[in-house]
Write an enzyme that holds these catalytic residues in place. Structure first.
Site, PDB file in Angstrom:
ATOM      1  N   LYS A   1       0.810  -1.215   0.000  1.00  0.00           N
ATOM      2  CA  LYS A   1       0.000   0.000   0.000  1.00  0.00           C
ATOM      3  C   LYS A   1       0.841   1.262   0.000  1.00  0.00           C
ATOM      4  CE  LYS A   1      -4.189  -1.959   1.808  1.00  0.00           C
ATOM      5  NZ  LYS A   1      -5.332  -1.854   2.706  1.00  0.00           N
TER       6      LYS A   1
ATOM      7  N   GLU B   1      -2.248   7.283   8.224  1.00  0.00           N
ATOM      8  CA  GLU B   1      -3.137   7.909   7.244  1.00  0.00           C
ATOM      9  C   GLU B   1      -4.232   8.643   7.996  1.00  0.00           C
ATOM     10  OE1 GLU B   1      -4.415   5.724   3.409  1.00  0.00           O
ATOM     11  OE2 GLU B   1      -6.156   5.585   4.732  1.00  0.00           O
TER      12      GLU B   1
ATOM     13  N   HIS C   1     -15.272  -4.880   7.486  1.00  0.00           N
ATOM     14  CA  HIS C   1     -14.495  -4.710   6.252  1.00  0.00           C
ATOM     15  C   HIS C   1     -14.793  -5.773   5.204  1.00  0.00           C
ATOM     16  CE1 HIS C   1     -12.209  -1.571   8.277  1.00  0.00           C
ATOM     17  NE2 HIS C   1     -12.159  -2.390   9.317  1.00  0.00           N
TER      18      HIS C   1
ATOM     19  N   ARG D   1      -7.342  -7.955  -9.737  1.00  0.00           N
ATOM     20  CA  ARG D   1      -8.043  -9.213  -9.990  1.00  0.00           C
ATOM     21  C   ARG D   1      -9.515  -8.933 -10.270  1.00  0.00           C
ATOM     22  NH1 ARG D   1     -11.137  -9.111  -5.410  1.00  0.00           N
ATOM     23  NH2 ARG D   1     -10.125  -8.264  -3.568  1.00  0.00           N
TER      24      ARG D   1
END
Lengths: 152, 446, 446, 152
Positions: C116, C200, C235, C292
């Protein structure tokens, strides 16, 4: 056993003198307790249920399979869809009441279908031990109307 | 809009109508025979009423039982589906008299269009092409011979009240006309309780193409294009598609305009289907109007995006059509295979309990079915388990998709015609669009 | 085009890929673990190879077994589906070294986008908005405190190799930063064998919106619009739709252009998904690229008419994209419900044998499923039985249709989350489009 | 029983000494006849079948369930997908042949997977009574390779 089943059973019980009903599945246990003689369980239903709610996918069979009866007790079922009347007109007495002795061919009730009054004649002889529907109640084809003890 | 609709039918069409009602927020009442206590339509409806024993005449065809059920259920409207009471003018008339809205045309329309002589006469009056015919019912042998001279051989003797090939005789020579005439009358009498027959020119190797129309009760009529229904076995359709591989824009407009003109002329309302024969020279001839929902309506839904059953209900509720003809567009190609519980070789029905079931899925596949695993296919009713419908960008892609979907279909406990459909999907004549109403008879002798 | 493709996956995605291959005329090879001998993908493929015992690491995650299977099956390409080896750079690299075409991006792309920190750095370099962050991996507590001052509280600590919420910590105050930092590192190390974390800014009540892209190997990139994926539990997405009720034409163009720009910058090819958070001011922030096929790809297929799996295969075969951006149009609205075998209240998996099954059908309903009646839901793999997808003219009609379809779903033997989905379809916030990634957590406490 | 089942069974039988096989369903009947001692049924297959065709929906279980063996006969199965080699290289003799006495830990064959040669060691001791696959034939995980009589 889901809500629909319970509702459907309750509707069945409501017109009878059954005061306790216990069921286990599958096919395992069944307990039924009727009111003591003279008990007035058969109060007329204030809001008649219009029709059988659709059985859920898991509900096998219909109302008539809900209880297994002794061999001498037979059911008179409705020969058509319509509205059940216990008497030929509101002013007169019902054709039969609980405890009445009936013989084959005797009129038991009227089913109104398409504004026509259809007299339902008994195919059994015996004693009426229960009337399973209320006056003015809609009934399906095959719905049990009377319980008759054919031994008496 | 209606609050509650009773569905006077069973099987996949009852399920189809329940789905439309649920999406419109309308309560549904199923009726069922004793044999259908565990059927899917009985389970999916909000309410269900037993109306009689298994035999159709005592339950689904029993008008008084169904009217009683509508009354006790307090339904405002009744959808007859197809088959059973769907084109029964008497049922429509009883509904009208009882203040029950029948989701379909008026009893008068059903009655007129149920008589082929009347229907053809009206079509001719409206300048819709029909095959040369006797112009009226034929009284006796002598009249038959006279008309035959005008029409020429080969010709067909057909029953006025006919359908499904009963009372129909193909005659090649004058010599065989008299006996065929009497046989047709007897058959018509036995099948429809009406011995009336007429003569019609025989059209060789025609295509069976039909136009779907929608007509509201305010005089608006549109058509939703054609369906190709030439794949038939003994006058029973088993596979339909839209658009027809034979069709072009010009012919579609001609046939569509003719259908709309006829519908307007007879004051038709609700959904209907105008059936035509189309010969190899692209000449089309009016055959009849089916005054009901067709089994094969989904292929039209797939290419137009219009839900025909919902439109039927809206029309019956007095709504205006939401679309004009120019708003109707066609996207891609759709094929429907009727999945019947029958032996794929002998075509004999194969009722029984479904013990294993895998239904196809994935992109572009629609299933309109009324069976589930562990359900029972009753011997009392027709053998259709459901319909497998695909949609794809082109006819070729639709054929490939249908073949893929059919190969996913797995059922045990009853035999089905899935293998026959797979063979059709591999057939070069079918793939090339070389189909007419004899396709399947030629095919099954391969 | 390829002659034979091996599908290195199981369940509904393996079935989905087999369907695409069959429609493209490509032979399919399924691989299966001993637990999946009777699974649908094993049955539907042209060939099937057992690759190991039930445990994923010894079968579907066992690279050498899968490569061997590809070799003995003589397949030219392998489709990894989603999950298992789908974003495994090592697997992609082995395929490249063995001359096997992986249907997906290159191993280099998968590796870079799997980190990431690298992905966000590249996005920033390409002027794609990202949430304020530490700009690199954070070495120690001291660095963490420094970065935190710039970014502000609340903030998130995230794992560089992360996914699915593991190694992620929400920090509200400076005081709690050090311990959270160490916990995150430990979690990241345990979950991904990589303790690297970064900081973040925390975005409150965002929407999760993703853009589907298609990129061929000739430099052409298009996007197929967005999917709204805010309905998540821990999530994990459980319901997706397209288009997003929050989206407008301008924002769609901005996010689509950004996605295409990023894909071109990194030389992306095949299908991919660019994930964004969008705040209530319609500001969007790049999160990551999923290299994907996504579980929720069907909603995009339903509104665009584009078969994403077929396009993946065509791209891998070296074909150019058949469409330009201007050819991509959106019709109607689509919703997907993931049907999981789990207790609808406790969310615990509910494996077992399916003893009764009725799947929904009718117009506008698509089922991508891998179960059938009498099949067994294995405890070894994730609990998704399949996906129920609907399409209709508007979002409101799609919700009504989904509810109708969910109510037709009947399954016995395992519990499912169908009741939860029905509740969502009746939820006023959902119906009004008031959804963000906390929707379901607020919802489940109702 | 469909073509796929038959092919799959034939492939199984081909590597064994079964000369007749009769099956009835469901679970009703099963008859199996093996070759007389010394009968040379084990002719190498000219065209090795590449892999197991997908079992049809109706085919329960896999190849290994096709025959029930006496208790003293055990199978050595393939620990991975790959290509079976009976010898470490084409020039040398096979690790084992029919009739060989083997002991646990002894190499039996090689499975090539991803260009790696994986020696398969026996976990059984006994006598090899059948070699069920051909040299160079692809094998699945769990596919039976050798039949061993563990009594001998």
């Amino acid at each position: 056993m889901n809500i629909k089943d319970i509702k459907s059973l309750y509707r069945f019980i409501k017109g009878t003198d059954i005061v306790e009903l216990e069921i286990e599945g599958p096919d395992g246990k069944f307990r039924l307790k009727r009111a003591e003689q003279g008990g007035g369980v058969l109060a007329p239903s204030p809001a008649p249920v219009v029709m059988q709610a659709a059985p859920a996918l898991e509900a096998p069979g219909g109302v008539s399979e809900a209880g297994k009866m002794p061999d001498n007790v037979k059911l008179v079922t409705s020969p058509m869809v319509g509205t059940f009347y216990s008497a030929p007109s509101p002013e007169v007495d019902p054709f039969v009441e609980i405890g009445a002795t009936i013989s084959a061919g005797q009129p038991l009730c009227i089913i109104e279908a398409m504004k026509l009054m259809n007299e339902v004649e008994s195919e059994l002889s015996g004693k009426v031990i229960e009337i399973l529907v209320d006056n003015g109640q809609p009934v399906e084809y095959g719905e049990p109307l009377f319980m008759v003890d054919v031994k008496k | 809009m209606f609050n509650k609709i009773l569905i006077a039918n069973r099987g996949e069409v009852a399920v189809r109508i329940i789905r439309a009602c649920k999406e419109l927020g309308i309560q549904t009442v199923a009726v069922y025979s004793e044999a259908d206590r565990d059927s899917l339509h009985t389970k999916l409806a909000d309410f269900a009423i037993c109306i009689g024993p298994a035999k159709g005449t005592e339950s689904y065809l029993n008008i008084s039982s169904i009217i009683s059920a509508i009354e006790v259920a307090d339904a405002e409207a009744v959808h007859p589906g197809y088959g059973f009471l769907a084109e029964n003018a008497e049922f429509a008339e009883v509904c009208e008299n009882c203040g029950i809205k029948l989701i379909g045309p008026s009893s008068a329309t059903i009655r007129v269009m149920g008589n082929k002589v009347e229907a053809k006469t009206i079509a001719e009056e409206n300048k819709i092409p029909v095959l040369p015919w006797s112009k009226r019912a034929v009284a006796d042998e002598k009249e038959a011979l006279e008309f035959a001279k005008e029409i020429g051989f080969p010709l067909l003797i057909k029953a006025s009240s006919g359908g499904g090939g009963k009372g129909m005789k193909l005659v090649h020579t004058q010599a065989s006309l008299p006996s065929a005439f009497h046989m047709a009358k007897t058959e018509a009498h036995n099948a429809f309780n009406d011995p009336e027959v007429f003569l019609e020119r025989f059209c060789e190797l025609p295509r069976h193409i039909e136009i779907q129309i929608l007509a509201d009760e305010h005089g608006n009529v549109i058509h939703l294009g054609e369906r190709e229904c030439s794949i038939q076995r003994r006058h029973q359709k088993i596979l339909e598609e839209a658009p027809s591989p034979f069709m072009d824009e010009k012919l579609r407009k001609q046939m569509g305009d003719a259908s709309i003109q006829l519908a307007k002329a007879i004051g038709y309302h609700n959904a209907g289907t105008v059936e035509f024969l189309v010969d190899k020279n692209r000449e089309f001839y009016f055959m009849e109007i089916n005054t009901r929902l067709q089994v094969e309506h989904p292929v039209t839904e797939m290419i137009t995006g219009i839900d025909i059953v919902k439109e039927q209900i809206r029309i019956a509720a007095g709504k205006k059509l939401p679309l004009k003809q120019k708003d109707v567009t066609f996207t891609g190609h759709s094929i429907e295979c009727r999945i019947n519980a029958e032996d794929p070789k002998t075509f004999l029905p194969s009722p029984g309990k479904i013990t294993e079931l895998n239904m196809p899925g994935g992109p572009g596949v629609r299933l309109d079915s009324a069976v589930y695993c562990n359900s029972t296919v009753s011997p009392h009713y027709d053998s259709m388990l459901g319909k497998l419908i695909v949609h794809a960008g082109t006819r070729n892609k639709a054929i490939i998709r249908m073949r893929r979907a059919l190969e996913e279909f797995h059922i045990e406990g009853v035999k089905t015609n899935v293998p026959l459909h797979i063979d059709i999907m591999k057939d070069h004549d079918f793939i090339d669009g070389h189909i007419d109403i004899n396709f399947l008879s030629r095919y099954s002798t391969k």
